[in-house]
Structures are given as C-alpha cells and as structure tokens.
Design a protein around this motif. Structure first.
Motif, PDB file in Angstrom:
ATOM      1  N   LEU A 125      15.705   3.267 -13.296  1.00 23.33           N
ATOM      2  CA  LEU A 125      16.724   2.765 -12.374  1.00 23.33           C
ATOM      3  C   LEU A 125      18.119   3.099 -12.901  1.00 23.33           C
ATOM      4  CD1 LEU A 125      16.185   1.141  -9.777  1.00 23.33           C
ATOM      5  CD2 LEU A 125      16.634  -0.952 -11.061  1.00 23.33           C
ATOM      6  N   ARG A 174       7.684  -2.614 -16.074  1.00 24.91           N
ATOM      7  CA  ARG A 174       9.012  -3.116 -15.743  1.00 24.91           C
ATOM      8  C   ARG A 174      10.109  -2.516 -16.623  1.00 24.91           C
ATOM      9  NH1 ARG A 174       5.272  -5.520 -13.635  1.00 24.91           N
ATOM     10  NH2 ARG A 174       5.515  -6.799 -11.775  1.00 24.91           N
ATOM     11  N   VAL A 226      -1.357   5.287 -12.259  1.00 26.95           N
ATOM     12  CA  VAL A 226      -2.506   6.117 -11.877  1.00 26.95           C
ATOM     13  C   VAL A 226      -3.801   5.492 -12.404  1.00 26.95           C
ATOM     14  CG1 VAL A 226      -3.615   8.370 -12.166  1.00 26.95           C
ATOM     15  CG2 VAL A 226      -1.175   8.242 -11.671  1.00 26.95           C
ATOM     16  N   TYR A 254     -10.487   2.538  -7.280  1.00 29.93           N
ATOM     17  CA  TYR A 254     -11.222   3.360  -6.320  1.00 29.93           C
ATOM     18  C   TYR A 254     -12.350   4.185  -6.920  1.00 29.93           C
ATOM     19  CZ  TYR A 254      -7.058   2.223  -3.591  1.00 29.93           C
ATOM     20  OH  TYR A 254      -6.036   1.558  -2.983  1.00 29.93           O
ATOM     21  N   LEU A 271      12.005  -2.790  -7.217  1.00 26.15           N
ATOM     22  CA  LEU A 271      13.140  -3.710  -7.360  1.00 26.15           C
ATOM     23  C   LEU A 271      12.780  -5.075  -6.770  1.00 26.15           C
ATOM     24  CD1 LEU A 271      15.932  -3.207  -8.559  1.00 26.15           C
ATOM     25  CD2 LEU A 271      16.797  -2.789  -6.257  1.00 26.15           C
ATOM     26  N   ILE A 284      -4.868   2.853 -10.055  1.00 32.71           N
ATOM     27  CA  ILE A 284      -5.469   3.432  -8.852  1.00 32.71           C
ATOM     28  C   ILE A 284      -6.912   3.851  -9.145  1.00 32.71           C
ATOM     29  CG2 ILE A 284      -5.393   5.402  -7.255  1.00 32.71           C
ATOM     30  CD1 ILE A 284      -2.366   5.262  -7.338  1.00 32.71           C
ATOM     31  N   TRP A 323       1.992  -4.734 -17.699  1.00 33.85           N
ATOM     32  CA  TRP A 323       2.951  -5.408 -16.805  1.00 33.85           C
ATOM     33  C   TRP A 323       4.366  -5.212 -17.340  1.00 33.85           C
ATOM     34  CZ3 TRP A 323       6.462  -9.332 -17.559  1.00 33.85           C
ATOM     35  CH2 TRP A 323       6.962  -9.960 -16.408  1.00 33.85           C
ATOM     36  N   TYR A 334      10.399   8.298  -3.382  1.00 34.50           N
ATOM     37  CA  TYR A 334      11.217   7.782  -4.483  1.00 34.50           C
ATOM     38  C   TYR A 334      11.928   6.497  -4.056  1.00 34.50           C
ATOM     39  CZ  TYR A 334      13.909   8.061  -8.827  1.00 34.50           C
ATOM     40  OH  TYR A 334      14.433   7.803 -10.077  1.00 34.50           O
ATOM     41  N   HIS A 337       9.426   3.576  -3.380  1.00 35.46           N
ATOM     42  CA  HIS A 337       8.857   3.124  -4.644  1.00 35.46           C
ATOM     43  C   HIS A 337       9.898   2.337  -5.451  1.00 35.46           C
ATOM     44  CE1 HIS A 337       5.216   3.551  -7.099  1.00 35.46           C
ATOM     45  NE2 HIS A 337       6.020   3.376  -8.127  1.00 35.46           N
ATOM     46  N   LEU A 338      11.140   2.866  -5.469  1.00 30.27           N
ATOM     47  CA  LEU A 338      12.224   2.212  -6.201  1.00 30.27           C
ATOM     48  C   LEU A 338      12.531   0.830  -5.604  1.00 30.27           C
ATOM     49  CD1 LEU A 338      15.440   3.997  -7.386  1.00 30.27           C
ATOM     50  CD2 LEU A 338      15.626   1.793  -6.286  1.00 30.27           C
ATOM     51  N   ALA A 353       1.535   7.628  -5.953  1.00 28.92           N
ATOM     52  CA  ALA A 353       0.573   8.722  -6.128  1.00 28.92           C
ATOM     53  C   ALA A 353       1.212  10.066  -5.772  1.00 28.92           C
ATOM     54  CB  ALA A 353      -0.664   8.473  -5.260  1.00 28.92           C
ATOM     55  N   ARG A 391       1.904   2.069  -3.460  1.00 28.94           N
ATOM     56  CA  ARG A 391       0.853   2.804  -4.163  1.00 28.94           C
ATOM     57  C   ARG A 391       0.792   4.268  -3.719  1.00 28.94           C
ATOM     58  NH1 ARG A 391      -5.019   0.557  -5.719  1.00 28.94           N
ATOM     59  NH2 ARG A 391      -3.692  -0.332  -7.307  1.00 28.94           N
ATOM     60  N   ASP A 414       9.763 -11.442  -9.715  1.00 29.68           N
ATOM     61  CA  ASP A 414       9.385 -11.842 -11.084  1.00 29.68           C
ATOM     62  C   ASP A 414      10.287 -12.941 -11.631  1.00 29.68           C
ATOM     63  OD1 ASP A 414       7.265 -10.173 -11.300  1.00 29.68           O
ATOM     64  OD2 ASP A 414       8.308  -8.601 -12.399  1.00 29.68           O
ATOM     65  N   ILE A 444       0.847  -1.210   0.000  1.00 35.39           N
ATOM     66  CA  ILE A 444       0.000   0.000   0.000  1.00 35.39           C
ATOM     67  C   ILE A 444       0.877   1.254   0.000  1.00 35.39           C
ATOM     68  CG2 ILE A 444      -0.385   0.104   2.530  1.00 35.39           C
ATOM     69  CD1 ILE A 444      -2.904   1.051  -0.254  1.00 35.39           C
ATOM     70  N   HIS A 483       9.813  -6.314  -6.630  1.00 37.59           N
ATOM     71  CA  HIS A 483       8.914  -6.946  -7.603  1.00 37.59           C
ATOM     72  C   HIS A 483       9.700  -7.610  -8.724  1.00 37.59           C
ATOM     73  CE1 HIS A 483       4.715  -6.636  -6.863  1.00 37.59           C
ATOM     74  NE2 HIS A 483       4.801  -5.381  -6.491  1.00 37.59           N
ATOM     75  N   LEU A 484      10.733  -6.893  -9.232  1.00 35.89           N
ATOM     76  CA  LEU A 484      11.539  -7.438 -10.329  1.00 35.89           C
ATOM     77  C   LEU A 484      12.233  -8.726  -9.903  1.00 35.89           C
ATOM     78  CD1 LEU A 484      13.145  -4.190 -11.841  1.00 35.89           C
ATOM     79  CD2 LEU A 484      11.307  -5.564 -12.796  1.00 35.89           C
TER      80      LEU A 484
END
Lengths: 133, 119
Positions: free
Chosen positions: B30, B23, B79, B86, A94, B82, B19, A86, A89-90, A39, A35, A100, A32, A96-97
């Motif tokens: 990055l 990435r 976005v 919602y 990472l 999101i 997806w 930042y 989120h980064l 935002a 997310r 994956d 969360i 997630h990657l």
C-alpha cells in the motif's frame, strides 16, 4: 422404507447448496472477487510487472516499444482487467484492515463498505478505461 | 505448579502467522503504491529519462525490492489458501504448491536481476 415409516423427528429436508442458485449478499460477492482478482494478479500481474520493468529500463527503444504495445484494444482490455484486479484487491484488503480494528462490524456498515469497495474499483477502472480510449 | 504457557495440542499453528504476514505485506505494498502514484504525479507521468533516474536511485531499488518480496510472500499465502480450498487430493496439492514455490522463488531471482543486474 416409505416416507410414512420415517421417524417423525427427522423430516426429509433439502440439502441445497448450489452456489450459483443462491443469491449472494454483497460482502460475499466482494469476497469471491477478492480471491479471483488475487489469482489473476498472481497468474498475469506479477510476470507482467517483471517483464514490463525489465524491458522499460533496458533502452529508450524498448521503453517506446513497451508503451506502443499498449495501443492494441486487446492489450488495453488486459491492462484494464489488471487495473481492476489491483484496485479491487487493494480496496477489499483495506476493508479487511479496517474491519480488523473493529470498525464497521455491524451488518449495515459491513454491507455498505462492501458495496463501496465494489463500486469504487469499478468506477476508477472505468475512468482509466475512458482515458485509455 | 501451573505453567503459564497454554499448549494447544492440535493444528500447525501457522494460521495466525499467515494472518499477520498477509497484513504486514499488504501495508508495505500500500505504501509503495502511494509512493509510485506520488512519483507519477510529481513528474507528470514517466518518460524514459525520469523512469531510468528513479530506478538508478539505490534507496528506490531497495524499496522496490521490499515491495516485490512482500508481493511474492503475499501471493504465496493467498495461492496456498486457494489450493487448500479447491485441490483436495494431497499429492496433487503438494505438487501444485511445489510449482508455486518454485515460480515465486524464480520471480524473486528475476526481481534481483532486474533491479541490480543491469547498468
């Protein structure tokens, strides 16, 4: 219809989905925050990057003014919130990657990487905050 | 004859593309972040002269544009997710999506003017 008349096979069960009353596991908290930080980066981060780069490149005076603008405590707090956004989120991305490519998928490892993401973003933000003040 | 192509009769099919986009754009950002940290360490922070000279480099402008384009596309996917979660009324969601697209396209124009519009 009284409770006694209810068919035995369908006992009354509570539907209880108050997200604020359920204790969330760490990966859910990281998710969360991924997310929310995204935002924030969209709403505040992108326009700030563009104004920042634009004014800092305009002239030496505007560059100095841009640097000076970060001296107020409120501006520093905004900057720190964005730095944390930042970083979190980064790092969450990472994570997630890495997930994956099927690394760290079991519960224990996933919880550990989530805790690491949460802590690392906070610790680095704190370190930058201490340098700012 | 059996066709090798499996047709899935439901869905808009953009899920897998989103997806992948999320990435690929993340990896571009990055790499750019690593480049900026490297440049900051190499130069010992940025004063006005170094900052200007970095952005005077044509290749750096292209790479910066690639970063911003990735950021804006990444923001669109995020976005919209999101909003889909919602904002349930279709009309309100469509309106918000249109606003977000307009803002992101405007940001892309702003990016170009910042990178190539000045001196």
């Amino acid at each position: 219809m009284s409770a006694a008349d209810r068919p035995v096979a369908t006992p009354k069960r509570p539907v209880y989905l108050n997200l604020f009353a359920i204790r969330q596991p760490i990966p859910a908290i990281v998710s969360i925050l991924h997310r929310i930080s995204g935002a924030l980066l969209f709403l505040v981060g992108i326009p700030l990057i563009l104004t920042g780069v634009q004014s800092s490149l305009a002239s030496a005076e505007r560059f100095a003014a841009f640097e000076a603008a970060w001296s107020s405590p409120i501006a520093k707090l905004v900057l720190l919130a964005l730095v944390w956004s930042y970083l979190h989120h980064l790092l969450a991305g990472l994570r997630h990657l890495i997930l994956d490519v099927h690394i760290g998928l079991d519960l224990k490892a996933a919880r550990m990487s989530a805790a690491l993401t949460l802590m690392l973003a906070l610790v680095v933000t704190l370190a930058i905050g201490m340098r700012l003040w | 004859m059996v066709s090798p192509h499996v047709h899935v009769p439901v869905g808009a099919h953009y899920g897998w593309r989103d997806w992948l986009v999320q990435r690929v754009t993340a990896i571009v950002m990055l790499a750019y972040t690593a480049l900026m940290i490297g440049l900051a360490l190499w130069n010992g922070g940025f004063d006005y002269a170094t900052w200007r000279s970095i952005f005077a480099n044509g290749a750096f402008r292209v790479v910066s544009f690639l970063f911003m384009a990735s950021l804006l596309w990444h923001a669109w996917v995020g976005v919209r997710n999101i909003l889909m979660d919602y904002v349930k009324p279709a009309g309100a969601r469509l309106l918000l999506e249109c606003i977000v697209v307009a803002v992101l396209v405007a940001y892309l124009g702003w990016t170009i003017s910042v990178l190539w519009g000045g001196a």
